[in-house]
Design a protein around this motif. Sequence first.
Motif, PDB file in Angstrom:
ATOM      1  N   THR A  33     127.481  73.250 -68.050  1.00 28.07           N
ATOM      2  CA  THR A  33     126.403  72.291 -67.740  1.00 28.07           C
ATOM      3  C   THR A  33     125.658  71.905 -69.016  1.00 28.07           C
ATOM      4  O   THR A  33     125.766  70.769 -69.483  1.00 28.07           O
ATOM      5  N   ARG A  56     108.130  78.265 -73.380  1.00 25.32           N
ATOM      6  CA  ARG A  56     108.212  78.041 -71.931  1.00 25.32           C
ATOM      7  C   ARG A  56     107.047  78.719 -71.214  1.00 25.32           C
ATOM      8  O   ARG A  56     106.719  79.871 -71.505  1.00 25.32           O
ATOM      9  N   ASN A  60     107.457  80.113 -65.166  1.00 27.06           N
ATOM     10  CA  ASN A  60     108.701  79.399 -64.859  1.00 27.06           C
ATOM     11  C   ASN A  60     109.870  80.371 -64.925  1.00 27.06           C
ATOM     12  O   ASN A  60     110.234  80.845 -65.994  1.00 27.06           O
ATOM     13  N   HIS A  65     122.841  84.818 -65.245  1.00 26.73           N
ATOM     14  CA  HIS A  65     124.247  84.404 -65.321  1.00 26.73           C
ATOM     15  C   HIS A  65     125.123  85.638 -65.221  1.00 26.73           C
ATOM     16  O   HIS A  65     124.931  86.607 -65.970  1.00 26.73           O
ATOM     17  N   SER A 179     122.823  72.941 -63.564  1.00 21.28           N
ATOM     18  CA  SER A 179     123.419  73.301 -62.283  1.00 21.28           C
ATOM     19  C   SER A 179     122.573  72.855 -61.085  1.00 21.28           C
ATOM     20  O   SER A 179     121.354  72.731 -61.181  1.00 21.28           O
ATOM     21  N   GLY A 246     110.125  75.236 -62.249  1.00 25.00           N
ATOM     22  CA  GLY A 246     110.313  74.438 -63.463  1.00 25.00           C
ATOM     23  C   GLY A 246     110.323  72.950 -63.202  1.00 25.00           C
ATOM     24  O   GLY A 246     110.084  72.148 -64.103  1.00 25.00           O
TER      25      GLY A 246
HETATM   26  O1  TXA Z   1     122.890  74.750 -65.611  1.00 28.71           O
HETATM   27  C1  TXA Z   1     121.944  75.511 -65.655  1.00 28.71           C
HETATM   28  O2  TXA Z   1     121.398  75.963 -64.641  1.00 28.71           O
HETATM   29  C2  TXA Z   1     121.419  75.911 -67.054  1.00 28.71           C
HETATM   30  C3  TXA Z   1     122.527  76.713 -67.766  1.00 28.71           C
HETATM   31  C4  TXA Z   1     122.068  77.288 -69.079  1.00 28.71           C
HETATM   32  O3  TXA Z   1     122.998  77.700 -66.905  1.00 28.71           O
HETATM   33  N1  TXA Z   1     120.216  76.660 -66.952  1.00 28.71           N
HETATM   34  C5  TXA Z   1     119.038  76.074 -66.622  1.00 28.71           C
HETATM   35  O4  TXA Z   1     117.948  76.928 -66.636  1.00 28.71           O
HETATM   36  O5  TXA Z   1     118.926  74.894 -66.350  1.00 28.71           O
HETATM   37  P1  TXA Z   1     116.447  76.408 -66.639  1.00 28.71           P
HETATM   38  O6  TXA Z   1     115.624  77.622 -66.782  1.00 28.71           O
HETATM   39  O7  TXA Z   1     116.294  75.353 -67.662  1.00 28.71           O
HETATM   40  O8  TXA Z   1     116.245  75.835 -65.221  1.00 28.71           O
HETATM   41  C6  TXA Z   1     116.238  76.717 -64.110  1.00 28.71           C
HETATM   42  C7  TXA Z   1     115.397  76.180 -63.009  1.00 28.71           C
HETATM   43  C8  TXA Z   1     113.936  76.067 -63.353  1.00 28.71           C
HETATM   44  O9  TXA Z   1     113.433  74.838 -62.825  1.00 28.71           O
HETATM   45  C9  TXA Z   1     113.331  77.239 -62.582  1.00 28.71           C
HETATM   46  O10 TXA Z   1     111.998  77.003 -62.218  1.00 28.71           O
HETATM   47  C10 TXA Z   1     114.250  77.345 -61.381  1.00 28.71           C
HETATM   48  O11 TXA Z   1     115.511  77.076 -61.918  1.00 28.71           O
HETATM   49  N2  TXA Z   1     114.289  78.691 -60.800  1.00 28.71           N
HETATM   50  C11 TXA Z   1     114.648  79.830 -61.412  1.00 28.71           C
HETATM   51  N3  TXA Z   1     114.536  80.878 -60.569  1.00 28.71           N
HETATM   52  C12 TXA Z   1     114.095  80.400 -59.397  1.00 28.71           C
HETATM   53  C13 TXA Z   1     113.774  80.984 -58.127  1.00 28.71           C
HETATM   54  N4  TXA Z   1     113.870  82.286 -57.911  1.00 28.71           N
HETATM   55  N5  TXA Z   1     113.338  80.166 -57.141  1.00 28.71           N
HETATM   56  C14 TXA Z   1     113.231  78.838 -57.349  1.00 28.71           C
HETATM   57  N6  TXA Z   1     113.531  78.222 -58.539  1.00 28.71           N
HETATM   58  C15 TXA Z   1     113.950  78.994 -59.537  1.00 28.71           C
END
Ligand code: TXA
Length: 365
Positions: A33, A56, A60, A65, A179, A246
Motif C-alpha cells: 500500500t 503523530r 492516534n 503488521h 489499506s 486518524g
Molecule cells: O496500508 C496501511 O494501512 C499502512 C501500511 C504501512 O500498512 N498503514 C497505515 O497506518 O496507513 P496509519 O497509522 O497511517 O493509518 C492507520 C489508521 C489511522 O487512521 C488510525 O487512527 C486507524 O488506522 N486505527 C488504528 N487502530 C485503530 C483501531 N483500533 N480502531 C479504529 N481505527 C484504528
Amino acid sequence: MLSTRVLPPTAAAMEEAAAILRAGGVVAFPTETVYGLGANGFDAAACAKIYEAKGRPSDNPLILHIAHRAMLDEVALAVPEMAERLLAAFCPGPLTLVLRRRAAVPASITGGLATVGVRLPENDVARALIRAAGFPLAAPSANTSGRPSPTTAAAVLADLAGRIPLILDGGPCRFGVESTIVDVTGDAAVILRPGAITREMIEEVAGAVQLDPGLLAQERAARASGAEAVDEAGDALFDAAPRAPGMKYTHYAPCAPLTLIAAAPADLPAAFRRVLAEETGKAVGLLVTDETAAALADDAEGRFLVRLGARDDMHAIAARLYEALRAFDETSVSCIFGEALDENGLGLAVMNRLKKAAGYRIRSF
Ligand code: TXA
Ligand code: MG
C-alpha cells in the motif's frame, strides 16, 4: 541528528533492519500500500519513537503488521467468523481488521482503545522483515503526520531524513493508497477507511457492509461550515469524529491549498477553464486525468500540470496519487485545482484521500 541510510532489501540489510527492531529501534519498510515506519508492537517505548519521528498525535492508534495467521492470536482476542472469512478472501493483502485487543498489546499504541487494527501485508519485504524480527510490527505510514503518505523510499527520506536510522527500499508501492480498515467487532462489518479492498468486494464475503457514518459526517460538517471556511472548520470536524481516530486529522495535504473541481466528464474542461480565468497571473497547479489534460491543451500553458493517469484506470491513479500530490511541493504554485473522480470501487478510496487533501474544498459545476 541521525544519518538515515536507504538500502535495497538484501539479506544483510534485512538482518540489520531486524537487529535495529529487536534493539527497540524503528525502520521504514515497503508494503503493497504505502511505506510503513515499524517498531516492535509489544514494546511501548519502541513505539513511542514512531510517534516522535512522525510528529503523530499520541491518541492516534497504530496498526500491527503480522506475517502469518497464527500471529493474529498473539494480538487479538476472539477472532469472529466474519473476520476469518475476510482473512481467507483478502489476506495477505491491503486490508486491516479492527479486532478486540489482547492485553499484550500496549494500550499506549492503540490510543487507549480496547481494539487493535491488524494487517497481514502481501509485500515480500514486509513479511520477511516481520518474520526476521519475530514479533508483530506496529507501523503507520512512514510520512510526517499530515503529509501525503510515502509510496517510494525517496518520499520517506524527504519526510524522515535524520529522524530514523534505516529505510528499506523495495521500489514503488503497488496500490499506493493505504489499506481498507474494517471494524469486525460488531454484528456487521463497518468500513472505517476505504482502500483497495473495495466495499463491493467486502460485501461479497461479509454480507451487508456499512461505511463509518463519521466519514460522511465529517464531509457534511466541513461543507456546512461554508466552502471558503473549511480551513476553520476544525471544531466541526472534531465533533463528527470518525471511528478510525486518524481519519479526523487533516491529511495527505500538499503545501498549497487544493480545491477539487467536480463536473460531468464532458463539462470538466470548461470548468477548469473557468477557474483558471479567475486566477490569471498566479502560479496555479493542476491535478487532472489524461483526458482533461488533453482537452485543456493550450489552456494549461504555463501552469504546473500533473497527470493522474487515464480516467478509467483507477489502479494507476491510486498508485500515482501521493507522488502527484507531493510533486506540487517542489514548485512555487500558490493554489492547486484537482479533478474530482468517480467514487465507485477503488475510486471511493482515491476520492476519500483527495477530499481530505483538499480540506473538503469542492466546487461543483
Ligand atoms: O496500508 C496501511 O494501512 C499502512 C501500511 C504501512 O500498512 N498503514 C497505515 O497506518 O496507513 P496509519 O497509522 O497511517 O493509518 C492507520 C489508521 C489511522 O487512521 C488510525 O487512527 C486507524 O488506522 N486505527 C488504528 N487502530 C485503530 C483501531 N483500533 N480502531 C479504529 N481505527 C484504528
Ligand atoms: Mg498515515
